[in-house]
Design a protein around this motif. Structure first.
Motif, PDB file in Angstrom:
ATOM      1  N   VAL A  46      20.421  39.553  -3.306  1.00  0.00           N
ATOM      2  CA  VAL A  46      20.594  40.892  -2.740  1.00  0.00           C
ATOM      3  C   VAL A  46      21.590  41.648  -3.609  1.00  0.00           C
ATOM      4  O   VAL A  46      22.696  41.156  -3.867  1.00  0.00           O
ATOM      5  CB  VAL A  46      21.113  40.834  -1.285  1.00  0.00           C
ATOM      6  CG1 VAL A  46      21.235  42.243  -0.709  1.00  0.00           C
ATOM      7  CG2 VAL A  46      20.196  39.977  -0.418  1.00  0.00           C
ATOM      8  N   TYR A  47      21.201  42.837  -4.052  1.00  0.00           N
ATOM      9  CA  TYR A  47      22.109  43.649  -4.861  1.00  0.00           C
ATOM     10  C   TYR A  47      23.119  44.317  -3.936  1.00  0.00           C
ATOM     11  O   TYR A  47      22.748  45.115  -3.076  1.00  0.00           O
ATOM     12  CB  TYR A  47      21.329  44.709  -5.644  1.00  0.00           C
ATOM     13  CG  TYR A  47      20.332  44.113  -6.615  1.00  0.00           C
ATOM     14  CD1 TYR A  47      20.770  43.358  -7.702  1.00  0.00           C
ATOM     15  CD2 TYR A  47      18.962  44.297  -6.445  1.00  0.00           C
ATOM     16  CE1 TYR A  47      19.870  42.801  -8.588  1.00  0.00           C
ATOM     17  CE2 TYR A  47      18.056  43.737  -7.334  1.00  0.00           C
ATOM     18  CZ  TYR A  47      18.508  42.996  -8.396  1.00  0.00           C
ATOM     19  OH  TYR A  47      17.620  42.427  -9.273  1.00  0.00           O
ATOM     20  N   ILE A  48      24.397  43.984  -4.098  1.00  0.00           N
ATOM     21  CA  ILE A  48      25.416  44.528  -3.210  1.00  0.00           C
ATOM     22  C   ILE A  48      26.265  45.617  -3.883  1.00  0.00           C
ATOM     23  O   ILE A  48      27.034  46.307  -3.215  1.00  0.00           O
ATOM     24  CB  ILE A  48      26.321  43.418  -2.631  1.00  0.00           C
ATOM     25  CG1 ILE A  48      27.013  42.624  -3.740  1.00  0.00           C
ATOM     26  CG2 ILE A  48      25.509  42.491  -1.746  1.00  0.00           C
ATOM     27  CD1 ILE A  48      27.991  41.571  -3.210  1.00  0.00           C
ATOM     28  N   HIS A  49      26.126  45.764  -5.187  1.00  0.00           N
ATOM     29  CA  HIS A  49      26.796  46.868  -5.884  1.00  0.00           C
ATOM     30  C   HIS A  49      26.088  47.089  -7.213  1.00  0.00           C
ATOM     31  O   HIS A  49      25.488  46.167  -7.779  1.00  0.00           O
ATOM     32  CB  HIS A  49      28.272  46.551  -6.116  1.00  0.00           C
ATOM     33  CG  HIS A  49      29.090  47.749  -6.495  1.00  0.00           C
ATOM     34  ND1 HIS A  49      28.920  48.994  -5.940  1.00  0.00           N
ATOM     35  CD2 HIS A  49      30.103  47.888  -7.413  1.00  0.00           C
ATOM     36  CE1 HIS A  49      29.777  49.851  -6.463  1.00  0.00           C
ATOM     37  NE2 HIS A  49      30.498  49.206  -7.363  1.00  0.00           N
ATOM     38  N   LYS A  50      26.161  48.311  -7.715  1.00  0.00           N
ATOM     39  CA  LYS A  50      25.453  48.640  -8.950  1.00  0.00           C
ATOM     40  C   LYS A  50      26.146  49.797  -9.657  1.00  0.00           C
ATOM     41  O   LYS A  50      26.592  50.747  -9.017  1.00  0.00           O
ATOM     42  CB  LYS A  50      23.996  49.031  -8.640  1.00  0.00           C
ATOM     43  CG  LYS A  50      23.192  49.497  -9.854  1.00  0.00           C
ATOM     44  CD  LYS A  50      21.852  50.095  -9.444  1.00  0.00           C
ATOM     45  CE  LYS A  50      21.081  50.589 -10.657  1.00  0.00           C
ATOM     46  NZ  LYS A  50      19.832  51.286 -10.274  1.00  0.00           N
ATOM     47  N   ILE A  51      26.235  49.702 -10.966  1.00  0.00           N
ATOM     48  CA  ILE A  51      26.667  50.808 -11.815  1.00  0.00           C
ATOM     49  C   ILE A  51      25.482  51.161 -12.711  1.00  0.00           C
ATOM     50  O   ILE A  51      24.982  50.312 -13.455  1.00  0.00           O
ATOM     51  CB  ILE A  51      27.887  50.445 -12.690  1.00  0.00           C
ATOM     52  CG1 ILE A  51      29.021  49.879 -11.833  1.00  0.00           C
ATOM     53  CG2 ILE A  51      28.342  51.679 -13.468  1.00  0.00           C
ATOM     54  CD1 ILE A  51      29.590  50.827 -10.811  1.00  0.00           C
ATOM     55  N   ASP A  52      25.010  52.387 -12.612  1.00  0.00           N
ATOM     56  CA  ASP A  52      23.805  52.779 -13.339  1.00  0.00           C
ATOM     57  C   ASP A  52      24.043  52.887 -14.843  1.00  0.00           C
ATOM     58  O   ASP A  52      25.153  53.157 -15.309  1.00  0.00           O
ATOM     59  CB  ASP A  52      23.290  54.125 -12.821  1.00  0.00           C
ATOM     60  CG  ASP A  52      22.605  53.991 -11.478  1.00  0.00           C
ATOM     61  OD1 ASP A  52      21.728  53.130 -11.348  1.00  0.00           O
ATOM     62  OD2 ASP A  52      22.956  54.761 -10.557  1.00  0.00           O
TER      63      ASP A  52
END
Length: 261
Positions: free
Chosen positions: A117-123
């Motif tokens: 599960v992706y819980i944080h992301k920086i594009d």
């Protein structure tokens, strides 16, 4: 909703369950009669809910007094939620720095059941990047994040998860069975990172490293994702080193004193 409006049975049941949990939290040991009075619900209904919560491990029943009390399971759930909040807050600073260094998409992922599960992301700073979102799930076996978290599980546990998994051919490189994945886990543990080269999506590759808590347990993974057209094999070790530098700092702030890579 007006005071007299009738609530759906499902909503009413949820309210009763949380009322019971709150009452149990306020009293160390309490019987069905007293509890039913506190939550203003019939004894039979309270008893039924208690038995369900007991079977799920949230409630303990004393054999001598027949009184009920909460177990530590709710505390464990709350601790996991707080851990994720701390993890995201701490990781965000280092993920943003990693994003500035690489200009690529940076993900923070956690293992839940048979998924990552992706819980944080920086594009990515580029217009061409990975199309994902926080809360999105992907299979463990086809992702670098999934493999890096499986790699630090006991081998039997990892194999059990992989044997139960459903395998979908997302691309021609997608794993087809647990036998395709298991050898990659030992490699990931030895090398300190896992890879996904067009296993989940054509034209996309990822490299992931583990994040450790104060007990030396892997609680999440962090990855860099980029299009294959921007992937330079000559820069691979530099990218891995940047990932490890960030992961070491995040793990240290989570209490890990011996990051292994």
């Amino acid at each position: 909703m007006t005071k007299n409006a009738k609530q759906p049975d499902s909503v009413s049941s949820v309210l009763k369950v949380f009322g019971i949990l709150q009452a149990l939290g306020e009293t160390r040991g309490i019987g069905v009669t007293e509890l039913s009075q506190k939550v203003m619900t019939s004894k039979s209904t309270v008893y039924r809910f208690l038995q369900t919560m007991k079977s799920l491990g949230y409630v303990h029943q004393d054999g001598d007094s027949d009184k009920y009390s909460l177990t530590l399971k709710l505390f464990e759930l709350g601790s996991m939620a707080l851990q994720n909040v701390d993890l995201i807050r701490i990781a965000d600073v280092h993920m943003r720095k990693l994003s500035e260094q690489t200009l690529e998409t940076i993900h923070l992922g956690a293992h839940e059941e048979d998924s990552v599960v992706y819980i944080h992301k920086i594009d990515s700073r580029y217009s061409l990047g990975m199309q994902s979102r926080i809360g999105f799930r992907n299979p463990l076996a086809s992702t670098a994040l999934g493999k890096v978290m499986l790699a630090w599980l006991p081998e039997d546990d990892a194999e059990t998860i992989l044997r139960r998994a459903t395998y979908k051919a997302y691309t021609k490189n997608s794993p087809r069975s647990a036998d395709d994945v298991m050898p990659l886990l030992s490699q990931a543990r030895e090398n300190g990172y896992a890879e996904d080269f067009e296993e989940m999506e054509d034209g996309l590759c990822c490299i992931a490293v583990p994040l450790f808590d104060r007990f030396g347990k892997v609680i999440a993974g962090m990855s860099i994702s980029l299009p294959v057209i921007r992937y330079d094999p000559a820069r691979k070790q530099d990218i891995i080193q940047l990932l490890h530098d960030a992961a070491r700092q995040i793990s240290s702030e989570l209490g890990c004193r011996d990051y292994p890579f």
